[in-house]
Design an enzyme around this catalytic site. Structure first.
Site, PDB file in Angstrom:
ATOM      1  CG  ASP A   1       1.834  -1.212   3.386  1.00 46.24           C
ATOM      2  OD1 ASP A   1       1.082  -0.848   4.305  1.00 46.24           O
ATOM      3  OD2 ASP A   1       1.539  -2.100   2.567  1.00 46.24           O
TER       4      ASP A   1
ATOM      5  CG  MET B   1      -0.941  -5.956  -6.403  1.00 47.98           C
ATOM      6  SD  MET B   1      -1.056  -5.354  -4.701  1.00 47.98           S
ATOM      7  CE  MET B   1      -1.824  -6.746  -3.875  1.00 47.98           C
TER       8      MET B   1
ATOM      9  CG  HIS C   1     -11.686 -11.445   1.600  1.00 41.29           C
ATOM     10  ND1 HIS C   1     -11.250 -10.372   0.862  1.00 41.29           N
ATOM     11  CD2 HIS C   1     -10.987 -11.400   2.761  1.00 41.29           C
ATOM     12  CE1 HIS C   1     -10.331  -9.700   1.556  1.00 41.29           C
ATOM     13  NE2 HIS C   1     -10.151 -10.324   2.708  1.00 41.29           N
TER      14      HIS C   1
ATOM     15  CG  ASP D   1      -5.003 -11.024  -1.838  1.00 44.97           C
ATOM     16  OD1 ASP D   1      -4.110 -10.879  -2.685  1.00 44.97           O
ATOM     17  OD2 ASP D   1      -5.492 -10.066  -1.201  1.00 44.97           O
TER      18      ASP D   1
ATOM     19  CG  ASP E   1      -5.805 -11.956   6.978  1.00 45.20           C
ATOM     20  OD1 ASP E   1      -6.482 -12.344   6.013  1.00 45.20           O
ATOM     21  OD2 ASP E   1      -5.716 -10.763   7.308  1.00 45.20           O
TER      22      ASP E   1
ATOM     23  CE  LYS F   1     -12.213  -8.804   5.262  1.00 48.66           C
ATOM     24  NZ  LYS F   1     -11.130  -8.157   6.034  1.00 48.66           N
TER      25      LYS F   1
ATOM     26  CD  GLU G   1      -7.783 -12.122   1.760  1.00 50.16           C
ATOM     27  OE1 GLU G   1      -7.294 -11.082   1.264  1.00 50.16           O
ATOM     28  OE2 GLU G   1      -7.953 -12.295   2.984  1.00 50.16           O
TER      29      GLU G   1
ATOM     30  CG  ASP H   1     -10.025 -10.772   7.906  1.00 52.75           C
ATOM     31  OD1 ASP H   1      -9.621 -11.796   7.333  1.00 52.75           O
ATOM     32  OD2 ASP H   1      -9.768  -9.622   7.516  1.00 52.75           O
TER      33      ASP H   1
ATOM     34  CD  GLU I   1      -8.295  -8.176  -1.476  1.00 54.01           C
ATOM     35  OE1 GLU I   1      -7.357  -7.480  -1.906  1.00 54.01           O
ATOM     36  OE2 GLU I   1      -8.270  -8.757  -0.380  1.00 54.01           O
TER      37      GLU I   1
ATOM     38  CG  HIS J   1      -1.716  -1.088   1.547  1.00 49.87           C
ATOM     39  ND1 HIS J   1      -1.296  -2.208   2.216  1.00 49.87           N
ATOM     40  CD2 HIS J   1      -3.024  -1.291   1.259  1.00 49.87           C
ATOM     41  CE1 HIS J   1      -2.313  -3.050   2.316  1.00 49.87           C
ATOM     42  NE2 HIS J   1      -3.360  -2.531   1.744  1.00 49.87           N
TER      43      HIS J   1
ATOM     44  CG  ASP K   1      -3.824 -10.101   2.110  1.00 55.29           C
ATOM     45  OD1 ASP K   1      -3.079  -9.639   2.990  1.00 55.29           O
ATOM     46  OD2 ASP K   1      -4.904  -9.572   1.790  1.00 55.29           O
TER      47      ASP K   1
HETATM   48  C1  GCO Z   1      -8.019  -7.431   4.263  1.00 55.30           C
HETATM   49  C2  GCO Z   1      -7.623  -7.354   2.813  1.00 55.30           C
HETATM   50  C3  GCO Z   1      -6.376  -6.548   2.562  1.00 55.30           C
HETATM   51  C4  GCO Z   1      -6.137  -6.257   1.109  1.00 55.30           C
HETATM   52  C5  GCO Z   1      -5.020  -5.285   0.973  1.00 55.30           C
HETATM   53  C6  GCO Z   1      -4.487  -5.136  -0.409  1.00 55.30           C
HETATM   54  O1  GCO Z   1      -8.838  -8.282   4.590  1.00 55.30           O
HETATM   55  O2  GCO Z   1      -7.537  -6.632   5.057  1.00 55.30           O
HETATM   56  O3  GCO Z   1      -7.468  -8.664   2.343  1.00 55.30           O
HETATM   57  O4  GCO Z   1      -5.285  -7.209   3.132  1.00 55.30           O
HETATM   58  O5  GCO Z   1      -5.866  -7.418   0.387  1.00 55.30           O
HETATM   59  O6  GCO Z   1      -5.463  -4.054   1.441  1.00 55.30           O
HETATM   60  O7  GCO Z   1      -5.432  -4.776  -1.272  1.00 55.30           O
HETATM   61 MN    MN Z   2      -6.540  -9.383   0.597  1.00 47.56          MN
HETATM   62 MN    MN Z   3      -8.277 -10.136   3.744  1.00 46.28          MN
END
Ligand code: GCO
Ligand code: MN
Ligand code: MN
Length: 391
Positions: free
Chosen positions: A59, A90, A222, A247, A259, A185, A219, A257, A183, A56, A289
């Protein structure tokens, strides 16, 4: 003997700076790990065999950096990426951390916030282009609502469309070689996020001014949070020619969430996903991700990163064995021979009056067809035994 699961740049594994840089803050607790400098992260990822690093805007460049600070940070980071033999395939925009985005960015009801989001994104696209990114991701983390009492969700859709159309125009005018990946979610951090699944997003893309420039970034977590089958979502994106990025992580349905490390919760689904990607010849980045458990220190972060890549390669090896396993292949052949034994009229592509006529007359042995078992129990167990190391 050389480790067969050692990641190599040709495997196209990527991580976000925000993933290995995750400091383990959650709504209940403070950070458990120090902030690690992006150049250190890139160096470490390069050593582990990753191909690229994604980011980002914030970041790398703090939200309130001056343009001189920005240029200095970017030049030094570019050098670090080159020194590590890595690429930045990306880039994306942080449109969710600052309080200005409390009610969304492109879909915010306040026109000034929407305009600010566009300004921030154009600058971040310039940053991505400068670093060589060919995919630009849009994750609408704050594009949603807790209550629909004020904003008509149709206006949100309209504003999101206007923003993406505008930004497509911007990229074209700059002459950047860049595609957009949206993306979806379903929720978190908003109560509900607009365009919550791959299917919603794929349709939305057809309503844009430049649909060819825009694909999806599905993702694992998601679709799983929405109770959906991620493999099906990815398949639909592939079928539409829209899998521009992916992702990878893991997630238990019905939880927050998470991850998690790729393949750590549902290895069978992860295997079927890798099989789909490899069968389809997907040649884009395999982006993780995800982040390390909050229990971990920096060593744990690298164990996590290594684990994501190794598991992908182990699943890929299992896909190879699946293709070479004589018992599995004999079963598949048997099934498909029976499936293709039918000699009567059938739909093949376009409509034909003759086929329609013949099909309406055709007589089927519905009892025989209805009594045929599919042997999926056997096949699925063979996959389980393959995954569990029993074959
Ligand atoms: C989340 C998202 C993020 C995006 C990221 C890049 O659930 O927080 O998956 O991690 O993927 O902002 O676009
Ligand atoms: Mn993501
Ligand atoms: Mn995510």
């Amino acid at each position: 003997m050389e480790d067969p699961y050692r990641p190599k740049p040709a495997d196209k594994f990527t991580f976000g700076l925000w993933t290995v840089g995750n400091i383990g803050r959650d709504p209940f607790g403070d950070p458990v790990r120090p902030v690690l400098n992006p150049e250190h992260l890139v160096r470490k990822l390069g050593e582990l065999g990753a191909w690229g690093v994604n980011l980002h805007d914030n970041d790398l460049v703090p939200f309130d950096a001056t343009s001189q600070e920005r240029d200095r940070i970017v030049a030094s980071f570019k050098q670090a990426v080159a020194d590590a033999g890595m690429v930045v395939p990306m880039a994306t925009t942080n449109l969710f951390t600052h309080p200005i985005f409390r009610d969304g960015a492109f879909t915010a009801s306040d026109a000034a916030v929407r305009a600010f989001a566009l300004q921030k994104t154009m600058r971040a696209i310039d940053l991505g282009a400068e670093l060589g990114a060919s995919t630009y991701v849009f994750w609408g983390g704050r594009e949603g609502s807790e209550t629909d009492a004020y904003r008509d969700p149709r206006d949100a859709m309209k504003h999101f469309r206007e923003a993406i159309n505008f930004l497509c125009g911007y990229v074209q005018e700059q002459g950047y070689e860049m595609g957009f990946a949206l993306e979806p979610k379903p929720n978190e951090p908003r109560g509900d996020i607009y365009l919550p699944t791959v299917g919603h997003m794929l349709h939305f893309i057809t309503t844009l001014d430049h649909p060819l420039m825009v694909g999806v970034n599905p993702e694992f977590a998601h679709e799983t949070m929405a109770g959906l089958n991620f493999v099906h979502g990815v398949a639909q994106a592939l079928d539409a020619g829209k899998l521009y990025h992916i992702d990878l992580n893991d997630q238990v349905m019905g939880r927050y969430d998470q991850d998690f490390r790729f393949g750590s919760e549902n290895p069978k689904r992860a295997f079927l996903l890798v099989k789909l990607l490899e069968d389809a010849g997907y040649d884009g980045p395999r982006h993780f991700d995800a982040h390390a458990y909050r229990t971990e220190d920096e060593e744990g972060v690298w164990a996590f990163a290594r684990g994501c890549m190794r598991s992908y390669l182990i699943f890929k090896e299992k896909v190879r064995r699946f293709r070479e396993d004589s018992e599995i292949q004999a079963l598949l052949n048997d099934l498909s021979q029976q499936d293709e034994a039918y000699q009567g009229p059938r739909a093949t592509g376009t409509y034909s009056r003759d086929v329609a006529h013949a099909l309406k007359q055709h007589s089927f042995d519905s009892d025989a067809l209805g009594s045929r078992g599919r042997r999926y129990e056997e096949l699925d167990q063979l996959i389980m035994e393959l995954l569990l190391g029993a074959r």
